[in-house]
Design a protein around this motif. Structure first.
Motif, PDB file in Angstrom:
ATOM      1  N   LEU A 229       0.731  -1.344   0.032  1.00 55.64           N
ATOM      2  CA  LEU A 229       0.148   0.208  -0.065  1.00 55.64           C
ATOM      3  C   LEU A 229       0.795   1.453  -0.036  1.00 55.64           C
ATOM      4  O   LEU A 229       0.373   2.238  -0.749  1.00 55.64           O
ATOM      5  CB  LEU A 229      -0.982   0.017   1.255  1.00 55.64           C
ATOM      6  CG  LEU A 229      -2.143  -1.188   1.372  1.00 55.64           C
ATOM      7  CD1 LEU A 229      -2.753  -0.904   2.505  1.00 55.64           C
ATOM      8  CD2 LEU A 229      -2.975  -1.188   0.209  1.00 55.64           C
TER       9      LEU A 229
ATOM     10  N   ASN B 137      -7.439   3.514   4.936  1.00 57.91           N
ATOM     11  CA  ASN B 137      -8.576   3.307   3.983  1.00 57.91           C
ATOM     12  C   ASN B 137      -8.542   3.921   2.910  1.00 57.91           C
ATOM     13  O   ASN B 137      -9.133   5.227   2.823  1.00 57.91           O
ATOM     14  CB  ASN B 137      -9.942   3.123   4.853  1.00 57.91           C
ATOM     15  CG  ASN B 137     -11.147   2.598   4.221  1.00 57.91           C
ATOM     16  OD1 ASN B 137     -10.870   1.662   3.331  1.00 57.91           O
ATOM     17  ND2 ASN B 137     -12.069   3.301   4.259  1.00 57.91           N
ATOM     18  N   ARG B 138      -7.860   3.617   1.809  1.00 60.56           N
ATOM     19  CA  ARG B 138      -7.557   4.396   0.569  1.00 60.56           C
ATOM     20  C   ARG B 138      -7.290   3.633  -0.631  1.00 60.56           C
ATOM     21  O   ARG B 138      -6.704   2.473  -0.333  1.00 60.56           O
ATOM     22  CB  ARG B 138      -6.785   5.772   0.566  1.00 60.56           C
ATOM     23  CG  ARG B 138      -5.255   5.158   0.836  1.00 60.56           C
ATOM     24  CD  ARG B 138      -4.173   6.265   0.767  1.00 60.56           C
ATOM     25  NE  ARG B 138      -2.795   6.066   0.678  1.00 60.56           N
ATOM     26  CZ  ARG B 138      -2.102   5.441  -0.203  1.00 60.56           C
ATOM     27  NH1 ARG B 138      -2.661   5.464  -1.406  1.00 60.56           N
ATOM     28  NH2 ARG B 138      -0.988   4.897  -0.213  1.00 60.56           N
ATOM     29  N   VAL B 139      -7.553   4.093  -1.823  1.00 63.04           N
ATOM     30  CA  VAL B 139      -7.229   3.015  -2.883  1.00 63.04           C
ATOM     31  C   VAL B 139      -5.852   3.364  -3.562  1.00 63.04           C
ATOM     32  O   VAL B 139      -5.567   4.330  -3.787  1.00 63.04           O
ATOM     33  CB  VAL B 139      -8.325   3.593  -4.253  1.00 63.04           C
ATOM     34  CG1 VAL B 139      -7.982   2.635  -5.293  1.00 63.04           C
ATOM     35  CG2 VAL B 139      -9.822   3.275  -3.562  1.00 63.04           C
ATOM     36  N   PRO B 140      -5.040   2.335  -3.287  1.00 59.80           N
ATOM     37  CA  PRO B 140      -3.685   2.680  -3.874  1.00 59.80           C
ATOM     38  C   PRO B 140      -3.823   2.853  -5.083  1.00 59.80           C
ATOM     39  O   PRO B 140      -4.430   1.950  -6.133  1.00 59.80           O
ATOM     40  CB  PRO B 140      -2.921   1.519  -3.435  1.00 59.80           C
ATOM     41  CG  PRO B 140      -4.067   0.194  -2.955  1.00 59.80           C
ATOM     42  CD  PRO B 140      -5.186   1.047  -2.617  1.00 59.80           C
TER      43      PRO B 140
ATOM     44  N   ARG C 287     -15.746   5.383  -4.471  1.00 58.44           N
ATOM     45  CA  ARG C 287     -14.400   4.956  -4.039  1.00 58.44           C
ATOM     46  C   ARG C 287     -13.648   5.730  -3.311  1.00 58.44           C
ATOM     47  O   ARG C 287     -12.393   6.100  -3.433  1.00 58.44           O
ATOM     48  CB  ARG C 287     -13.663   4.314  -5.369  1.00 58.44           C
ATOM     49  CG  ARG C 287     -14.242   3.431  -5.942  1.00 58.44           C
ATOM     50  CD  ARG C 287     -13.170   2.314  -6.404  1.00 58.44           C
ATOM     51  NE  ARG C 287     -13.036   1.566  -4.889  1.00 58.44           N
ATOM     52  CZ  ARG C 287     -12.069   0.693  -4.733  1.00 58.44           C
ATOM     53  NH1 ARG C 287     -11.133   0.385  -5.493  1.00 58.44           N
ATOM     54  NH2 ARG C 287     -12.216   0.103  -3.384  1.00 58.44           N
TER      55      ARG C 287
ATOM     56  N   SER D 149     -13.324   7.580   1.001  1.00 56.80           N
ATOM     57  CA  SER D 149     -13.579   7.002   2.266  1.00 56.80           C
ATOM     58  C   SER D 149     -14.937   7.182   2.820  1.00 56.80           C
ATOM     59  O   SER D 149     -15.586   8.399   2.669  1.00 56.80           O
ATOM     60  CB  SER D 149     -12.556   7.680   3.276  1.00 56.80           C
ATOM     61  OG  SER D 149     -11.256   7.207   2.865  1.00 56.80           O
ATOM     62  N   PRO D 150     -15.430   6.401   3.873  1.00 59.80           N
ATOM     63  CA  PRO D 150     -16.753   6.839   4.330  1.00 59.80           C
ATOM     64  C   PRO D 150     -16.639   7.957   5.293  1.00 59.80           C
ATOM     65  O   PRO D 150     -15.633   8.150   5.844  1.00 59.80           O
ATOM     66  CB  PRO D 150     -17.303   5.461   4.932  1.00 59.80           C
ATOM     67  CG  PRO D 150     -15.831   4.679   5.185  1.00 59.80           C
ATOM     68  CD  PRO D 150     -15.122   5.101   4.129  1.00 59.80           C
TER      69      PRO D 150
ATOM     70  N   ASN E   3     -13.347   8.289   7.521  1.00 60.75           N
ATOM     71  CA  ASN E   3     -12.980   7.212   7.536  1.00 60.75           C
ATOM     72  C   ASN E   3     -13.706   6.343   8.588  1.00 60.75           C
ATOM     73  O   ASN E   3     -13.196   5.234   9.207  1.00 60.75           O
ATOM     74  CB  ASN E   3     -11.445   6.796   7.705  1.00 60.75           C
ATOM     75  CG  ASN E   3     -10.813   6.678   6.522  1.00 60.75           C
ATOM     76  OD1 ASN E   3     -11.292   6.110   5.664  1.00 60.75           O
ATOM     77  ND2 ASN E   3      -9.783   7.170   6.356  1.00 60.75           N
TER      78      ASN E   3
ATOM     79  N   PRO F 133     -13.909   0.998   8.817  1.00 61.93           N
ATOM     80  CA  PRO F 133     -13.899  -0.082   7.785  1.00 61.93           C
ATOM     81  C   PRO F 133     -12.754   0.161   6.651  1.00 61.93           C
ATOM     82  O   PRO F 133     -12.041   1.259   6.757  1.00 61.93           O
ATOM     83  CB  PRO F 133     -14.932   0.117   7.140  1.00 61.93           C
ATOM     84  CG  PRO F 133     -15.396   1.654   7.031  1.00 61.93           C
ATOM     85  CD  PRO F 133     -15.009   2.175   8.304  1.00 61.93           C
ATOM     86  N   LYS F 134     -12.135  -0.809   6.330  1.00 61.09           N
ATOM     87  CA  LYS F 134     -10.968  -0.780   5.230  1.00 61.09           C
ATOM     88  C   LYS F 134     -11.627  -1.342   3.854  1.00 61.09           C
ATOM     89  O   LYS F 134     -10.883  -2.013   3.115  1.00 61.09           O
ATOM     90  CB  LYS F 134     -10.094  -1.727   5.756  1.00 61.09           C
ATOM     91  CG  LYS F 134      -9.317  -1.318   7.018  1.00 61.09           C
ATOM     92  CD  LYS F 134      -8.988  -0.092   7.256  1.00 61.09           C
ATOM     93  CE  LYS F 134      -8.501   0.014   8.778  1.00 61.09           C
ATOM     94  NZ  LYS F 134      -7.899   1.251   9.220  1.00 61.09           N
ATOM     95  N   ASN F 135     -12.889  -0.545   3.479  1.00 61.18           N
ATOM     96  CA  ASN F 135     -13.526  -1.313   2.140  1.00 61.18           C
ATOM     97  C   ASN F 135     -12.776  -0.759   0.896  1.00 61.18           C
ATOM     98  O   ASN F 135     -12.933  -1.317  -0.202  1.00 61.18           O
ATOM     99  CB  ASN F 135     -14.858  -0.564   2.267  1.00 61.18           C
ATOM    100  CG  ASN F 135     -15.005   0.826   2.132  1.00 61.18           C
ATOM    101  OD1 ASN F 135     -14.535   1.469   2.879  1.00 61.18           O
ATOM    102  ND2 ASN F 135     -15.545   1.291   1.122  1.00 61.18           N
ATOM    103  N   LEU F 136     -11.774   0.085   0.806  1.00 57.83           N
ATOM    104  CA  LEU F 136     -11.225   0.791  -0.104  1.00 57.83           C
ATOM    105  C   LEU F 136      -9.893  -0.220  -0.658  1.00 57.83           C
ATOM    106  O   LEU F 136      -9.340  -0.227  -1.696  1.00 57.83           O
ATOM    107  CB  LEU F 136     -10.799   2.203  -0.006  1.00 57.83           C
ATOM    108  CG  LEU F 136     -12.016   3.169   0.151  1.00 57.83           C
ATOM    109  CD1 LEU F 136     -11.340   4.515   0.217  1.00 57.83           C
ATOM    110  CD2 LEU F 136     -13.079   3.024  -0.904  1.00 57.83           C
ATOM    111  N   VAL F 137      -9.337  -1.057   0.480  1.00 57.59           N
ATOM    112  CA  VAL F 137      -8.177  -1.598   0.381  1.00 57.59           C
ATOM    113  C   VAL F 137      -8.625  -3.136  -0.129  1.00 57.59           C
ATOM    114  O   VAL F 137      -9.723  -3.638   0.489  1.00 57.59           O
ATOM    115  CB  VAL F 137      -7.523  -1.929   1.595  1.00 57.59           C
ATOM    116  CG1 VAL F 137      -6.206  -2.687   1.596  1.00 57.59           C
ATOM    117  CG2 VAL F 137      -7.132  -0.302   2.061  1.00 57.59           C
TER     118      VAL F 137
ATOM    119  N   THR G 255     -11.877  -2.111  11.782  1.00 53.36           N
ATOM    120  CA  THR G 255     -11.229  -2.020  13.137  1.00 53.36           C
ATOM    121  C   THR G 255     -12.529  -1.195  13.680  1.00 53.36           C
ATOM    122  O   THR G 255     -13.354  -0.741  13.032  1.00 53.36           O
ATOM    123  CB  THR G 255     -10.112  -1.053  13.123  1.00 53.36           C
ATOM    124  OG1 THR G 255     -10.125   0.043  12.257  1.00 53.36           O
ATOM    125  CG2 THR G 255      -8.774  -1.940  12.493  1.00 53.36           C
TER     126      THR G 255
ATOM    127  N   ASP H  53     -13.885  -4.396  -2.079  1.00 51.81           N
ATOM    128  CA  ASP H  53     -12.961  -4.724  -3.048  1.00 51.81           C
ATOM    129  C   ASP H  53     -12.528  -6.245  -2.678  1.00 51.81           C
ATOM    130  O   ASP H  53     -11.437  -6.150  -1.690  1.00 51.81           O
ATOM    131  CB  ASP H  53     -11.714  -4.001  -3.478  1.00 51.81           C
ATOM    132  CG  ASP H  53     -10.867  -4.349  -4.401  1.00 51.81           C
ATOM    133  OD1 ASP H  53     -10.879  -5.391  -4.787  1.00 51.81           O
ATOM    134  OD2 ASP H  53      -9.547  -3.683  -4.487  1.00 51.81           O
TER     135      ASP H  53
END
Lengths: 378, 695
Positions: A262, A358-361, B226, B228-229, B251, B278-282, B294, B500
């Protein structure tokens, strides 16, 4: 009794009954039936008695297992209550690394049949009965463990290094899990199902299918590492909690795995964390078979991310390069990917307590770069 | 014939034996392959091949009774009388408010209220209690002396939280489905106004002086695709009946509870809010190290009274700087174990201790507030060298596991699914509603342990569906207990996030979470249609790609499926009670079912809405290519979504790109292949959408 018109023909002389005395003789059939029934009853009785006897012998209550050196040879000693210990498997030359099954009824251990033989994995009832050899590895097989899914895990020596293997409960279908360059030491199973091991002096964890090798997070080790039982601290054969299982996504038919990061700039190393943005331009991947060689290079995105598709089941190592090809950061630790594994990294030797941002790499906005694969970059 | 049989007897017997041997061999090999296949798919040896359960669409399902046949109490929230001698418990399972004597540990009386009562509060004088009836759209005012409902007020859609303003003259309700806040004048019983909240408001709490109402919102505010919340706590000026502030938590989402510290806390007044990061973008490649979800808590000042928060504890979008009003966020998880679904937070009257209930972990976390202040104000918030610059959001603390070690004093095990909490006026006890245990548990704040359990009278045995509900809400089946089914499907619905998932590839084939309401009978499941049954989706795929742990054992999976297929939809407010349609809805229905376009030209069947969205749940159970694939999709065909309660969805299309139903056609369906709509006027599209909202 009259049966049809052939009364004499059906009369049995022995029993004075209508019978032919031949193959169709009802009395004969009945005798055979009775004999079979008696035989079956005898067998069932024998099995029951033998089973009960075996249970009585093999299940005398908790057994205290300890590992002692007797005559310069490692032996597993078994003791009941306060009685003196005796060799657990007297038919073997040496034993070590005992582990009690989750139900407390069986013992898995490494054993040697003779002084010149290799160590292999053996299993027996807790009373010492039912001794059976499970593995027939080319090298020494040691440190066996029961896995939550019913399989067994063990370590096989391979020259200067070793590898972890798993197999069915009877030792069938041995499968190599790890492709470490340095030897893995002191393996144990954590309550969350991961394998804890020492690699090059650092504690690391990996999943039951060999995926996800990474340094430990938090203060996990060595607090959770199970020490081998000794004469002073014997191990009781009691039931114990079954660790969490692991549903594997490994697909042996797949010819690659994926590795993505990441943010390469996120690091505990000051030399890496202090690099200016955009300094890292390419990632170079090394493998070893047995000599080290470069698999290929791929770009590092401006946000520090990269994504690679790499061959599975080979040692892998990663360098970060600048625009001129100079190595800015080098990871000395060899890792590996299993077929169809997708491995994600948060940074480059970052603080292990960090969770991903939490970000799009940027790197996953396109397909991963193939290195060392057909159709990939060289 | 007899001669033939006699002549070929041996050949026939031999042939039969050979065939039998071949059949048995093939059967054994097939079974062995099946065992290997199942074990490969599940990674577990406990499963035996059962082809129909996984590969037969809607084939085998457990037998279940109606949810309403279960006389479970399901306590959701609770409130104490001002003297601390009476506990009022909203029992959402039996549509009652239970009056409990906490000293005697007994239920004194049961007051029938509306459907699925949830939020509850008591007036300062203690003579009135108010409970929000979530499924009835009403609030019941309870005469506490007479122990009966005195009045019932209609409010917004899905009232879930209630709070009283200053002087107890006005009531504020957080309305989950209409995304607003009702302000009710208690003298007249009339609704004065509705204030816009965030998305899915879930609680309402008054400040100690009653001048502010804090409304936590469960789902993220609408954000660009896409990104962050963004969670929100809506702050209402209770005197002016206006929204005073919108405090955003970047986030984060799932803000289901807010607690306000009293002024006499030895510190500036503050508020705590439970949240999930959440880590929904990863890419969801693993679970370890908080890679999926988390669980944490937000700390914010009360309006006009800023607290001192270190900037590294405050999260803001990349490139911007935190302000004093930016809340701090900390994680409540440990590095190797997580405490899923923080549902409620309570603060002792002296402001020195706080308690957070984790409904997914059956745990209440005890927090030392002085130590927490030391973390969010002090040096620990600065993180390690280099991190502050390297983490784009500039929040080293928000993403750090193990910080909780500095301020968590105890993890207190409770009965299943701890939800609402209330602190006794003397601060000695915390009462916890164990929703799926049908109990109220009493925690001593001195011992930080459960000292008493009050049985609310639920049945002693657990039905199959109830067991499934418990499993659905428990994170024990996930690696390191990181999340439960409920974490992404709150109340069986959806969390509104786009994921994702690794099984689809890195950064491609993004999918929006789907609601589970009335999902039974809509198979295949998932947007790719890959899961033909609940057993396959919730068993093998769920374990391999989501929980990363061992799969449910067969009995547990049976119970889980029983619960999921019994999840009921919320009442649809767009439908009239008598079933008739408004004029706009009637016009929309005609468009939905039309077979010719506006010029009278026949429409091909696949251009009609009602062709694919057919049947009782408006799906033909097939995959279709209607030109909705996005640039990151490798597949063209997607499962036909069912349309039951589609108005409650937070995004549309398989990847949630369309923020509204209009955007399905105006922004992403211009090729006219997702139903022929290009001949429609805007008003006609509006009519169509009005009709869709009634489904």
């Amino acid at each position: 009794m009259v049966i049809g018109t052939n009364e004499k023909q059906w009369m049995c002389q022995r029993h004075k009954r209508p019978c032919t005395g031949g193959a169709k003789c009802r009395c004969r059939r009945r005798r055979i039936g009775r004999a079979r029934l008696a035989t079956l009853a005898a067998i069932a009785t024998a099995v029951t008695v033998l089973g009960a006897a075996r249970w009585a012998v093999s299940a005398p209550g908790p057994v205290l297992i300890s590992v002692q050196t007797v005559g310069g040879v490692s032996r597993i000693m078994a003791a009941h209550g306060s009685e003196a210990g005796s060799p657990f498997a007297p038919s073997l030359y040496a034993e070590a690394d005992p582990e009690v099954s989750f139900d407390g009824k069986r013992i898995l251990f490494a054993g040697k049949r003779g002084a010149g033989d290799t160590w292999q994995v053996w299993e027996s009832d807790r009373g010492g009965g039912g001794l059976r050899q499970l593995t027939r590895a080319a090298g020494d097989a040691s440190q066996p463990h029961y896995l939550p899914d019913g399989k067994i895990l063990y370590r096989v020596a391979m020259g200067a290094t070793n590898a972890l293997y798993s197999a069915e409960s009877d030792g069938a279908k041995p499968t190599r899990l790890t492709y470490n360059v340095d030897p893995l030491q002191e393996t144990s199973i954590l309550p969350d199902g991961r394998i804890l091991a020492s690699l090059s002096g650092r504690w690391c964890t990996l999943n039951q299918d060999g995926t996800g090798i990474s340094p430990v997070t938090g203060d996990l080790a060595p607090a959770h590492h199970a020490e081998a039982p000794t004469a002073a601290t014997p191990l009781a054969t009691a039931p114990r909690p079954v660790p969490t299982g692991h549903a594997s996504v490994i697909d042996p038919t797949k010819k690659s795995g994926k590795l993505f990061c990441l943010n390469s700039y996120l690091s505990d190393k000051a030399t890496v964390a202090g690099l200016p943005d955009g300094a890292m331009r390419r990632v170079r991947v090394w493998t070893r078979s047995p000599q080290e060689k470069i698999l290929g290079e791929a770009p590092i995105e401006p946000d520090g991310s990269f994504a690679l598709e790499l061959p599975p089941n080979v040692p892998l190592r990663v360098d970060a390069l600048d625009a001129g090809g100079k190595v800015l950061a080098s990871d000395p630790v060899w890792l590996w990917l299993r077929p169809n594994e997708t491995r994600g990294c948060i940074g480059c030797h970052e603080d292990r307590d960090l969770t991903p941002e939490n970000r799009v790499p940027d790197a996953i906005r396109r397909l991963p770069n193939k290195l060392g694969l057909e159709g990939g970059a060289r | 014939m007899r001669r033939f049989l006699k002549r070929w007897k041996k050949v026939l017997i031999g042939g039969f034996a050979i065939c039998l041997f071949a059949f048995l061999t093939a059967a054994a090999r097939l079974h062995a392959w099946g065992v290997d296949h199942v074990q490969q798919m599940t990674g577990d040896t406990r499963w035996q091949p059962d082809c129909l359960k996984c590969h037969m669409q809607a084939g085998i399902q457990p037998a279940i009774g109606s949810r309403h046949e279960d006389p479970y109490r399901s306590p959701a929230q609770l409130a104490l009388s001002p003297d601390g001698r009476t506990l009022y418990v909203s029992a959402s399972g039996c549509d009652k408010v239970l009056v409990v004597d906490p000293q005697a540990g007994k239920v004194q009386s049961e007051i029938p209220v509306g459907r699925h009562p949830f939020g509850i509060c008591v007036s300062a004088s203690g003579d009135r209690a108010f409970v929000a009836n979530r499924w009835s759209g009403t609030v019941c005012e309870i005469d506490t002396a007479g122990r009966k409902v005195a009045r019932t007020f209609p409010v917004g859609d899905g009232p879930i939280g209630v709070a009283l303003g200053a002087g107890g003259h006005k009531l504020f309700t957080a309305n989950y489905w209409s995304n607003d806040i009702s302000v009710v004048d208690l003298a007249s019983g009339q609704e004065l106004t509705r204030l816009p909240a965030g998305r899915s408001p879930s609680c309402a709490v008054a400040s100690p002086d009653g001048s502010r109402i804090y409304v936590g919102n469960q789902l993220s505010n609408p954000v660009p695709f896409r990104t962050s919340p963004v969670g929100e706590v809506t702050v209402v000026d209770a005197n002016a009946d206006t929204v005073a502030e919108r405090r955003t938590f970047y986030n984060a989402h799932m803000i289901e509870s807010v607690a306000v510290s009293p002024a006499a806390a030895g510190h500036e007044p503050f508020a705590l809010a439970t949240l999930v990061r959440p880590k929904n973008l990863v890419p969801a490649a693993q679970v370890a190290r908080g890679w999926m979800i988390t669980n944490g808590m937000g700390i914010m000042d009360l309006a006009g009274q800023p607290v001192r928060l270190a900037s590294t504890a405050q999260e803001v979008p990349a490139g911007s700087n935190p302000t004093p009003a930016t809340p701090a966020q900390v994680l409540l998880d440990d590095p190797n174990y997580f405490y899923a679904d923080p549902s409620n937070v309570a603060i002792t009257p002296d402001g020195k201790k706080a308690y957070v209930s984790h409904s997914g972990a059956d745990i209440v976390t005890a927090i030392d507030m002085d130590r927490l202040w030391g973390v969010v104000e002090g040096d620990q918030a600065n993180g390690r060298k280099g991190e502050r610059r390297r983490i784009a959001a500039d929040c080293a603390l928000c993403n750090r596991l193990g910080v909780s070690k500095a301020f968590v004093t105890a993890r207190i095990k409770t009965a299943p699914c701890p939800k609402g909490m209330a602190v006794s006026p003397d601060g000695r006890y915390v009462y916890v509603a164990a929703r799926l245990g049908d109990k109220v548990q009493v925690i001593s704040t001195e011992q930080n342990a459960v000292v008493r359990t009050i049985d609310l009278g639920g049945p002693p045995t657990e039905s199959l569906r109830r067991r499934g509900e418990r499993l659905f809400h428990n994170a024990g089946h996930t690696f390191q207990g990181q999340f439960s089914c409920r974490s992404c499907h709150p109340d069986g619905h959806m969390d509104g996030l786009i994921y994702d998932l690794e099984s689809n590839g890195l950064g491609i084939n993004l999918v929006q979470n789907r609601s589970l309401q009335l999902v039974n009978g809509t198979e295949p499941l998932k947007w790719s249609g890959v899961s033909t049954s609940f057993y396959r989706q919730c068993g093998m795929r769920f374990a391999a790609f989501i929980t990363r742990a061992g799969p449910f054992d067969p009995d547990d999976l049976n119970a889980l499926v029983a619960h999921i297929i019994s999840i009921e939809p919320y009442p649809n407010i767009h439908r009239r009670p008598d079933g008739t349609l408004t004029d706009a809805q009637k016009r929309g229905k005609v468009i939905f079912e039309r077979t010719v376009d506006t010029a009278g030209k026949p429409l091909p069947p696949l251009d009609r809405c009602s062709t694919c969205h057919s049947g009782p749940k408006f799906t033909d159970h097939k995959l279709h290519d209607v030109d909705t694939a996005g640039p990151m999709d490798t597949r063209r065909k997607f499962d036909t979504a069912h349309l039951v309660n589609v108005y409650q969805h937070t995004g549309f299309l398989h990847d949630g790109r369309a923020a509204t139903m209009e955007e399905i056609w105006t922004k992403y369906g211009t090729s006219n292949r997702h139903g022929a709509v290009n001949d429609l006027q805007k008003e006609q599209l509006n009519d169509l959408i009005e009709y869709l909202k009634t489904l």
